[in-house]
Structure formats: structure tokens, C-alpha cells
Design a protein around this motif. Structure first.
Motif, PDB file in Angstrom:
ATOM      1  N   ASP A 732      82.931  76.382 130.483  1.00  0.00           N
ATOM      2  CA  ASP A 732      82.625  77.770 130.838  1.00  0.00           C
ATOM      3  C   ASP A 732      81.512  78.324 129.953  1.00  0.00           C
ATOM      4  O   ASP A 732      80.655  79.098 130.400  1.00  0.00           O
ATOM      5  CB  ASP A 732      83.875  78.643 130.687  1.00  0.00           C
ATOM      6  CG  ASP A 732      84.863  78.449 131.834  1.00  0.00           C
ATOM      7  OD1 ASP A 732      84.416  78.047 132.926  1.00  0.00           O
ATOM      8  OD2 ASP A 732      86.060  78.706 131.634  1.00  0.00           O
ATOM      9  N   LEU A 733      81.533  77.942 128.677  1.00  0.00           N
ATOM     10  CA  LEU A 733      80.533  78.449 127.735  1.00  0.00           C
ATOM     11  C   LEU A 733      79.182  77.760 127.886  1.00  0.00           C
ATOM     12  O   LEU A 733      78.131  78.389 127.672  1.00  0.00           O
ATOM     13  CB  LEU A 733      81.029  78.250 126.297  1.00  0.00           C
ATOM     14  CG  LEU A 733      82.308  78.999 125.885  1.00  0.00           C
ATOM     15  CD1 LEU A 733      82.737  78.590 124.483  1.00  0.00           C
ATOM     16  CD2 LEU A 733      82.083  80.506 125.953  1.00  0.00           C
ATOM     17  N   VAL A 734      79.204  76.487 128.241  1.00  0.00           N
ATOM     18  CA  VAL A 734      77.971  75.685 128.265  1.00  0.00           C
ATOM     19  C   VAL A 734      77.386  75.568 129.654  1.00  0.00           C
ATOM     20  O   VAL A 734      76.173  75.567 129.841  1.00  0.00           O
ATOM     21  CB  VAL A 734      78.255  74.268 127.687  1.00  0.00           C
ATOM     22  CG1 VAL A 734      77.008  73.406 127.748  1.00  0.00           C
ATOM     23  CG2 VAL A 734      78.768  74.367 126.269  1.00  0.00           C
ATOM     24  N   GLY A 735      78.248  75.476 130.665  1.00  0.00           N
ATOM     25  CA  GLY A 735      77.824  75.125 132.014  1.00  0.00           C
ATOM     26  C   GLY A 735      78.187  73.681 132.296  1.00  0.00           C
ATOM     27  O   GLY A 735      78.815  73.004 131.454  1.00  0.00           O
ATOM     28  N   PRO A 736      77.857  73.157 133.460  1.00  0.00           N
ATOM     29  CA  PRO A 736      78.191  71.761 133.792  1.00  0.00           C
ATOM     30  C   PRO A 736      77.687  70.793 132.728  1.00  0.00           C
ATOM     31  O   PRO A 736      76.629  70.981 132.127  1.00  0.00           O
ATOM     32  CB  PRO A 736      77.483  71.551 135.125  1.00  0.00           C
ATOM     33  CG  PRO A 736      77.390  72.914 135.714  1.00  0.00           C
ATOM     34  CD  PRO A 736      77.177  73.845 134.569  1.00  0.00           C
ATOM     35  N   ILE A 737      78.478  69.753 132.475  1.00  0.00           N
ATOM     36  CA  ILE A 737      78.137  68.777 131.454  1.00  0.00           C
ATOM     37  C   ILE A 737      78.172  67.373 132.045  1.00  0.00           C
ATOM     38  O   ILE A 737      78.855  67.112 133.038  1.00  0.00           O
ATOM     39  CB  ILE A 737      79.113  68.842 130.254  1.00  0.00           C
ATOM     40  CG1 ILE A 737      80.561  68.617 130.723  1.00  0.00           C
ATOM     41  CG2 ILE A 737      78.981  70.163 129.517  1.00  0.00           C
ATOM     42  CD1 ILE A 737      81.580  68.570 129.604  1.00  0.00           C
ATOM     43  N   VAL A 738      77.402  66.468 131.434  1.00  0.00           N
ATOM     44  CA  VAL A 738      77.479  65.058 131.796  1.00  0.00           C
ATOM     45  C   VAL A 738      78.407  64.381 130.797  1.00  0.00           C
ATOM     46  O   VAL A 738      78.434  64.746 129.616  1.00  0.00           O
ATOM     47  CB  VAL A 738      76.098  64.378 131.805  1.00  0.00           C
ATOM     48  CG1 VAL A 738      75.217  64.977 132.876  1.00  0.00           C
ATOM     49  CG2 VAL A 738      75.429  64.471 130.453  1.00  0.00           C
ATOM     50  N   VAL A 739      79.153  63.413 131.282  1.00  0.00           N
ATOM     51  CA  VAL A 739      80.242  62.832 130.506  1.00  0.00           C
ATOM     52  C   VAL A 739      80.190  61.314 130.571  1.00  0.00           C
ATOM     53  O   VAL A 739      79.895  60.737 131.629  1.00  0.00           O
ATOM     54  CB  VAL A 739      81.608  63.323 131.045  1.00  0.00           C
ATOM     55  CG1 VAL A 739      82.747  62.663 130.291  1.00  0.00           C
ATOM     56  CG2 VAL A 739      81.706  64.834 130.957  1.00  0.00           C
ATOM     57  N   THR A 740      80.473  60.700 129.435  1.00  0.00           N
ATOM     58  CA  THR A 740      80.674  59.260 129.390  1.00  0.00           C
ATOM     59  C   THR A 740      81.748  58.980 128.348  1.00  0.00           C
ATOM     60  O   THR A 740      82.049  59.834 127.505  1.00  0.00           O
ATOM     61  CB  THR A 740      79.372  58.520 129.035  1.00  0.00           C
ATOM     62  OG1 THR A 740      79.589  57.112 129.074  1.00  0.00           O
ATOM     63  CG2 THR A 740      78.878  58.906 127.655  1.00  0.00           C
ATOM     64  N   SER A 741      82.338  57.828 128.397  1.00  0.00           N
ATOM     65  CA  SER A 741      83.405  57.510 127.440  1.00  0.00           C
ATOM     66  C   SER A 741      82.843  57.434 126.021  1.00  0.00           C
ATOM     67  O   SER A 741      81.709  57.000 125.812  1.00  0.00           O
ATOM     68  CB  SER A 741      84.077  56.185 127.811  1.00  0.00           C
ATOM     69  OG  SER A 741      83.117  55.142 127.839  1.00  0.00           O
ATOM     70  N   ALA A 742      83.660  57.845 125.051  1.00  0.00           N
ATOM     71  CA  ALA A 742      83.210  57.921 123.658  1.00  0.00           C
ATOM     72  C   ALA A 742      83.399  56.589 122.951  1.00  0.00           C
ATOM     73  O   ALA A 742      84.052  56.504 121.902  1.00  0.00           O
ATOM     74  CB  ALA A 742      83.951  59.043 122.933  1.00  0.00           C
ATOM     75  N   ASN A 743      82.828  55.556 123.514  1.00  0.00           N
ATOM     76  CA  ASN A 743      82.897  54.223 122.905  1.00  0.00           C
ATOM     77  C   ASN A 743      81.765  53.374 123.469  1.00  0.00           C
ATOM     78  O   ASN A 743      81.302  53.608 124.593  1.00  0.00           O
ATOM     79  CB  ASN A 743      84.239  53.559 123.204  1.00  0.00           C
ATOM     80  CG  ASN A 743      84.573  53.531 124.682  1.00  0.00           C
ATOM     81  OD1 ASN A 743      85.209  54.455 125.192  1.00  0.00           O
ATOM     82  ND2 ASN A 743      84.146  52.490 125.381  1.00  0.00           N
ATOM     83  N   PRO A 744      81.282  52.401 122.696  1.00  0.00           N
ATOM     84  CA  PRO A 744      80.259  51.505 123.233  1.00  0.00           C
ATOM     85  C   PRO A 744      80.754  50.808 124.491  1.00  0.00           C
ATOM     86  O   PRO A 744      81.947  50.528 124.640  1.00  0.00           O
ATOM     87  CB  PRO A 744      80.037  50.503 122.088  1.00  0.00           C
ATOM     88  CG  PRO A 744      80.465  51.239 120.860  1.00  0.00           C
ATOM     89  CD  PRO A 744      81.593  52.122 121.287  1.00  0.00           C
ATOM     90  N   THR A 745      79.834  50.566 125.400  1.00  0.00           N
ATOM     91  CA  THR A 745      80.191  49.956 126.679  1.00  0.00           C
ATOM     92  C   THR A 745      80.901  48.625 126.474  1.00  0.00           C
ATOM     93  O   THR A 745      80.466  47.777 125.705  1.00  0.00           O
ATOM     94  CB  THR A 745      78.926  49.730 127.520  1.00  0.00           C
ATOM     95  OG1 THR A 745      78.257  50.977 127.669  1.00  0.00           O
ATOM     96  CG2 THR A 745      79.284  49.174 128.895  1.00  0.00           C
TER      97      THR A 745
END
Length: 815
Positions: A732-745
Motif C-alpha cells: 500500500d505504501l510503495v505500490g505494486p512490487i516485483v518479487v522473487t525468492s530470497a535465495n540464490p536460484t
């Protein structure tokens, strides 16, 4: 409920004591002494728990009253058990055992009562004053037959009546739905006042009880000097050891209150309490006179001096108070018989008086709107003029390196205990009378119990290596201290002791290797402890060279003292005046422990706002979700989206996804979605379900520009509204975000905030910490590219099963 439960336990314990004193003149008492003692011990433990649980939410006078009566009944109960078991048989034994505690709690509870009346806590003040009068009457009863036990019982009945009045008030309050409130039983105003007090500043509300415990231990020896008691013996050990046990508990709670200096001081004083109890127990099994280790006590006084200097910077009155313990250690060092001589006992009398005054000051300042001046502002103003010394202040004062913790750093106490334990073993004990040398309390309590406490707190702060070392060293000190200086060591056991020491040495060699990647000070700290372990091994196999053990102990003690000073400076001042040094071997990829990544607690709205500001400024952050931790970037910052992509070395078959907080954020592009797809998204979210939808012109509304190529595939994009209030508030504060897992592939999912930085290193700018993930399974990914034909597919089945997702679609397709 917790407030009411405290009064129930006051009522129960007082009723037991009232019955006991009413029946005291009978030949066969209704409640045997042993049974009464056991019941008081149980009530004291429950009362302490209730008071502490209450204190974690609101700070109030109730905490001090609960803990004070709890320790009173704990020591009182053990004395009753000793009396019931025939240990206190001689004339005057019961009086000499009870009076030091009764005198202490008469004055301590009177102070609580006075402050209670001044702060308009009438019910609490009445309970404190009644128990105080009961204790005073009991003291008088032991010295004069003119005072009967009925007066004591009457005072305890007052506590019962007050508790009954409060219970009646709370029952009427709930039955009448808050329409009838008896005076003094309305907790709404109390709660508001307590919350204001607790948020107005960092106040250690546990310090009051710790100061009362200092009064208790000083009373045992001070009463002997003043002639109030006839002798020092086993009957007074319950007061000393109850004070020591509670003092260790207060030490832990002070770390929770983020008060490093006072927590360290309380740890120091607990050592003296256990040592005093040990000295009173010693004559039971040994006839030789005790001998005290003068160099150790001198070192202990130096530690008190250093701690007093640093505490003076925060509170000059507290710093001056610590000087009494400096004098106490010096008096013990100058007295061959230690606690049994007049010099230390005279200082005990001074400590009793000073502790009473400090109790009044701390209790009044913590509960009243006005405060008694302690000089805090004066020292701070002087340091503000200095360009070289600057006190550490602010919200991040006790923030750990990784994650966040409810406890302040306990390394200061851990290093200090290493100093004490190392200098304690420089005294060679008599093999024929090993217990005659007062070494066990210093080694076992300081090097063992308190060091174990420091390791546990370090573990709670995410310091895995440091906590492992502290705990390992604590176990070593306890085992060796009891074996070598407790009369358990002998020729037949030397081989078994050597095998155990070798095992500890192997563990320590591994720790030495790990400290190469930590800092120079820790490397030498662990390496010099290896010298101590070698001296233990050589002693076990009877091959110890003359002077080697003393040299190894001194070297380890000096290194520990440097670490102690460094930890103190770093906890009080900004900058690095006594640095711990850089890692000897620098690790690549994770900053080698030198670069600090901002870690903020998710439970605070201010933390979420700071993470939002970082994202708006083009940063990438690790955040908690309704499943596992993820790495995020703001859609309207193309540079951040590209940074997140490169930081992960993202594989083409694991593209980044898009998260929103509500469908309103896609409302401008609603006409670009089919009605069925839009309805399906409304029905499926918020949840751990990611929907893969066709890529289209709606992507342009998000402001990703050229970085849009890193999100999704050329044909589709995965979108989700997480079922997590913290995450949706952030979006809500930032707007839409892009997301990926917090670990190396290719690696496992990240399920704790500490793992985010450990896996991604300096590539993440901040981490929003929320502890372990609620789920260890990722979201379910649903293929909605052909939903208009009534078909959906599954790229990944996660926490939500297929049947539940298909049911949502079926319900939408039904007419």
C-alpha cells in the motif's frame, strides 16, 4: 486476568500464613512446617511468573510487589522446610535464620507501600504495608514474648480481605458490563497510565527487585555485625541463594529491558551471593578454615570500578552506588576469613542502607510523574560538548547485526566472567582439603552459569558462533571447576578426565578456525582458551610444568579483559575506540561480517515505513510473507527491478512475479482483463495462490519500462495478493512490487530473516524481520492463460491444494 491472578496468589499465600500463625501455639500445628514451606515455594514460583508476564505488557508497581513477595516466600519457605526437617534444632536457630530476611522485607515492602500511596495505587500499597507490618511483628515476636503471633496473623488476614475486595470488584465489573466499579479496581486508567510510562523512556523496571535482593544478602551479614543475629550458619543460606537465583533471573530480564550495564552489575552481585552461601555451607562438611583468593577479589573490584565508570555516564547515582561493591571486594580481599570478618560486614551494612535508598529512587522514578534527580541529564550534556566521545542513542542502539532480538547484547558479561574464572584458577588448592579454597563459586557461577547465560542471549541475538563458544566454555568451566576444586578429582579418574578434555579441545579448535572469519579479538580469545584447556589436560595426566597453568590463565584473563573493555566501549559510545579487529580471512559475497545490512522488526509500523522508503529510493529488501521470505523491488523503479534480477542470477525458468495489495491497483487496466479472469482473481485473493495471467498492455501501467522484460515471460506474468497484513501494508505504501525468492536460484527457500542476508549478502539493502516463516511451503502457482475456456493448469502445487483452487473456479462457473 494476570492482574487478578496476582491478587489470588497474594490471597492464597497470606491465608496459609494467617492459619499458620493463628495455630502457632498449638502442640500439633494444622499445617506442618515442611508442608507450609513447600506450598510457599510453589506460590512464590507462580507469583514470580504472573508478575513477569504482567510486566512484559505494562510496567507498574505490581511487578515490584510480585517479585518482592515471591523472593520473600521463596526464602521463607526453604527456612520452614529446614525447620521441619530438624536442621534448625538449637535454641535461637529459627530466629537467627528468619530475622535477616524479615528485616529486609519489612523495609523493602514499606518502601513499596509508601510509593504506592504516593502514586495512588492504594490496593497495592495496602498489601505491601500489611505484609511489611506482619514481618515487623514477627521480628518483634522472636525477641519479646509480649508480642504474640496473632498480630502477625491479623496482618496477613488484611491481605486476604484486600484480595477478596479486589476480586469482588472485578466480578461486579464484568457482571454489570462495566457499569459498577469499586474504587481501586478499575484497571482501564491504570493500564493507560502504565502504557504511557512504558513508552516514555527506556526504564528498567526490574532494577527495583534487584536492589531489594542486594539488601537481602547484605542483611544476612550486617545483622551478625550489629548483634541482631547470634551467628552465621546454614539457616541463612536460603536467603542468600534465593537472592542469587532471583538475581540471575533479574539479570536476564534486564537484558530484555535493554539495560546492558545494570544487567552486568546484577550478574556480578549474584556471584557474591552464591559465594556467601557457599561459605556458610562449608563448615558442615569441612573443619578447616576457609581461605580467600586475594588476586581474584582485586580483579573483581577492578571490574566493578570499570563498570561503575561506564554506568556513571548513564546515571551518576547508579555509578556511585557501584562503588560500595568496589569497597566490598577490597574488604574481602583484605580479610583472611572473608565474609565472616567485621570489615566486609561493615560494608554490608552500608550496602543495605544504600540499596534501600536506591530502591526508593528507582521505584519512585519508575511509577510517579515527577522524578528524583539522578544526574542523567548533566553527564549527557557534558558529553554532548565533546567532539571525541558521543553516546550511542536511538532506536537501533541494541539492534543485532542480523535480525532483531528482544534482548540486549550480553557479551560484556560473558567476557567479564572469563576474566573472573581465569583469575580464580590461578590459586592452587590444597589436595587434602580442596573445598577450603573458595574457588568453586567463582569458577562455577561466574565461568559456568553466567557465561551460559551470556551464550544463550547471544544465540537469541543470532550470534551462532559466539553463543556456541560461550556455552562450550561454560560447560568446561563447570565440569573442571567441580572436578578439580570440588574434591571429585583423583588419580583413578585422570584418564577419563583427559579424554573429556581432549574432546573439548577438538571442539575449541573448530571454534578457533571459525573465528578466523569473525575478527582478530575473537581469534585470540578462543586461541588463548585453548591454552587453558591444555593446562587442564596436562594437570589431568600429572604432567603440568610449574607455572604453565598460571601463565595460561593470566594470558586468557588479559585477552578477556580487553574484550570486556571493547564490548563496553562499543555498547556505550559511537565509533570504535577499542576495536575487535577485522576478520583475518575475508569471506567474499557476504561482506565478511563488516558491512551492516539494516534489519528491522516487522511488528513495528515505523519499520515497515522505513522499508517502504528504501524501496521507493531504488533499494531491494527481504520481507516476510504468508509463506517464505522473498526479495522485492518497487515496480516504478526500473533500476531496482534490474538490480533484483541480477542479485539472484535469475534463471529463465524461474522468472520474477508481480504482487499487489488489492485489485484497485490494477483498476485502471481492468478493461484489459477478461471478466472471468477478473472475478477469479477477486475470489482467489488474498491467499498463497499465484495466478499466471496473459501478458498485455496492462503491464505498461506499472511503470517498469525496460525492466519489464525481467518480470514474467514474454507471454505471461504471475500475480498475487499475499495473505499477510505486513506485506500488503508495505505494498500500500510503495505500490505494486516485483518479487522473487530470497535465495540464490536452485537453493532451498528462505524461512527465517537471518537467512536472507546470509544467502544474498550485500545484494540486499534491508530485511524486514518476522522470525520463522509461518509456512515452509511456497505458494501454489496456477496457469490462468486459458481460463476463458474453463480450464486452468498448475505450474506448482504449494500450500493450497489443487482441489481447493478448482473449487473456486467451479463456483464461479455455476449459473
Amino acid at each position: 486476568a494476570k492482574f487478578t491472578s496476582c491478587f489470588f496468589f497474594f490471597h492464597t499465600g497470606s491465608l496459609l500464613l494467617a492459619v499458620h500463625f493463628y495455630e502457632l501455639t498449638r502442640a500439633a500445628p494444622l499445617i506442618p512446617s515442611t508442608a507450609l514451606g513447600v506450598l510457599l515455594l510453589i506460590l512464590s514460583a507462580i507469583l514470580a511468573y504472573a508478575g513477569i508476564r504482567r510486566s512484559l505488557r505494562n510496567a507498574s508497581l505490581l511487578l515490584s510487589l510480585c517479585l518482592t513477595i515471591s523472593v520473600f516466600w521463596c526464602g521463607y519457605g526453604v527456612v520452614f522446610i529446614l525447620g521441619g526437617q530438624g536442621v534448625l534444632n538449637d535454641t535461637g536457630d529459627l530466629r537467627d535464620a528468619l530475622v535477616p530476611g524479615l528485616v529486609t522485607f519489612t523495609l523493602a515492602l514499606l518502601i513499596i507501600a509508601v510509593v504506592g500511596f504516593l502514586c495512588r495505587e492504594v490496593i497495592l500499597a495496602m498489601i505491601a504495608s500489611a505484609v511489611s507490618l506482619a514481618s515487623a511483628h514477627e521480628v518483634a515476636m522472636h525477641y519479646s514474648t509480649a508480642f504474640g503471633s496473632s498480630a502477625v496473623a491479623c496482618n496477613y488476614m488484611i491481605v486476604c480481605l484486600v484480595g477478596g475486595y479486589f476480586a469482588l470488584g472485578r466480578i461486579l465489573y464484568f457482571l454489570t458490563k462495566e457499569k459498577i466499579t469499586l474504587p481501586g479496581t478499575d484497571l482501564a486508567k491504570k493500564k493507560t497510565h502504565d502504557q504511557i510510562q512504558s513508552t516514555s523512556g527506556s526504564v528498567n523496571h526490574f532494577a527495583v527487585t534487584a536492589l531489594i535482593l542486594n539488601m537481602l544478602s547484605a542483611s544476612v551479614f550486617g545483622c551478625r555485625l550489629l548483634g541482631v543475629t547470634g551467628k552465621l550458619f546454614i539457616g541463612q543460606v536460603p536467603w542468600l541463594w534465593a537472592a542469587g537465583i532471583y538475581q540471575i533471573g533479574i539479570c536476564i530480564l534486564s537484558y530484555r529491558a535493554m539495560d546492558v550495564l545494570m544487567a552486568t552489575f546484577f550478574g556480578f552481585t549474584s556471584i557474591l551471593k552464591f559465594a556467601g552461601g557457599y561459605c556458610l555451607l562449608y563448615p558442615i562438611w569441612q573443619s578447616e578454615e576457609l581461605s580467600f583468593h586475594t588476586p581474584f577479589l582485586v580483579v573483581f573490584s577492578i571490574l566493578f570500578v570499570v563498570l561503575a565508570l561506564f554506568l556513571t555516564l548513564k546515571s551518576p547515582v547508579d555509578g556511585l552506588y557501584l562503588l560500595f561493591y568496589v569497597a566490598y571486594c577490597i574488604a574481602l580481599a583484605c580479610s583472611p576469613k572473608g565474609f565472616f570478618e567485621g570489615g566486609p560486614q561493615g560494608v554490608d551494612v552500608a550496602i543495605f542502607v544504600a540499596s534501600a535508598l536506591m530502591t526508593l529512587i528507582h521505584l519512585y522514578n519508575a511509577n510517579a510523574s515527577a522524578t528524583i534527580p539522578t544526574g542523567k541529564g548533566a553527564v549527557r550534556a557534558l558529553l554532548a560538548r565533546s567532539s571525541s566521545l558521543k553516546l550511542r542513542e536511538g532506536a537501533d542502539l541494541h539492534a543485532p547485526y542480523l535480525g532483531y532480538s528482544k534482548y540486549a547484547d550480553a557479551e560484556v558479561l560473558g567476557y567479564a566472567c572469563s576474566v573472573l574464572a581465569s583469575f580464580a584458577i590461578t590459586m592452587t588448592g590444597d589436595p587434602q582439603a580442596p573445598l577450603a579454597t573458595v574457588v568453586i563459586p567463582w569458577v562455577v557461577v561466574a565461568g559456568g552459569i553466567l557465561k551460559f547465560l551470556g551464550g544463550s542471549v547471544a544465540f537469541a541475538r543470532g550470534k551462532t558462533l559466539e553463543s556456541s563458544a560461550f556455552i562450550l566454555y561454560a560447560v568446561m568451566w563447570i565440569i573442571w571447576g567441580l572436578t578439580r576444586y570440588g574434591g571429585l578429582y583423583g588419580t583413578t579418574r585422570s584418564f577419563h578426565a583427559a579424554v573429556g578434555i581432549i574432546a573439548f579441545m577438538l571442539f575449541n579448535i573448530f571454534i578457533v578456525f571459525c573465528t578466523l572469519f569473525l575478527n582478530i579479538a575473537w581469534f585470540f580469545y578462543s586461541l588463548t582458551f585453548l591454552l587453558i584447556a591444555i593446562s587442564f589436560l596436562l594437570d589431568a595426566i600429572h604432567a603440568l610444568p610449574a607455572g604453565y597453568d598460571i601463565a595460561a590463565s593470566l594470558i586468557f584473563g588479559l585477552v578477556s579483559f580487553y574484550c570486556f573493555l571493547s564490548a563496553l566501549f562499543n555498547s556505550i559510545f559511537e565509533g570504535s575506540y577499542l576495536p575487535m579487529g577485522r576478520p583475518i580471512v575475508q569471506l567474499s559475497g557476504v561482506g565478511g561480517g563488516m558491512t551492516k545490512c539494516l534489519h528491522l522488526p516487522a511488528r513495528k509500523a515505523s519499520s515497515v515505513k522505513r522499508i517502504a522508503d528504501i524501496l521507493k529510493n531504488g533499494g531491494t529488501c527481504g520481507i516476510p510473507t504468508d509463506t517464505v521470505y522473498v526479495l522485492v523491488a518497487a515496480c516504478n523503479r526500473p533500476d531496482a527491478v534490474e538490480k533484483a534480477h541480477h542479485s539472484k542470477r535469475q534463471a529463465q525458468d524461474r522468472p520474477m512475479s508481480l504482487w499487489i495489495s488489492s485489485l484497485k491497483q490494477l483498476e485502471p487496466a481492468k478493461h484489459l482483463f477478461t471478466p472471468l479472469l477478473w472475478d477469479f482473481m477477486e475470489a482467489a485473493w488474498p491467499s498463497p495462490i499465484s495466478l499466471v495471467v496473459p501478458r498485455g498492455e496492462w503491464v505498461d501501467f506499472l511503470g517498469m519500462k525496460d525492466s519489464a522484460k525481467y518480470v514474467g515471460t514474454p507471454q505471461s506474468i504471475a500475480i498475487r495478493i499475499p495473505d499477510c497484513s505486513v506485506t500488503t501494508h508495505l505494498i500500500d505504501l510503495v505500490g505494486p512490487i516485483v518479487v522473487t525468492s530470497a535465495n540464490p536460484t536452485g537453493e532451498a527457500d528462505t524461512t527465517h530473516h537471518n537467512q536472507v542476508y546470509a544467502k544474498l549478502g550485500d545484494k540486499v539493502d534491508a530485511v524486514l524481520c518476522d522470525g520463522p516463516s509461518p509456512e515452509n511451503i511456497a505458494s501454489t502457482v496456477v496457469d490462468c492463460t486459458k481460463i476463458d475456456s474453463g480450464n486452468i493448469g498448475f505450474f506448482r502445487v504449494g500450500i493450497i491444494p489443487k482441489s481447493q483452487v478448482k473449487l473456486i473456479l467451479v463456483l464461479l462457473l455455476l449459473p
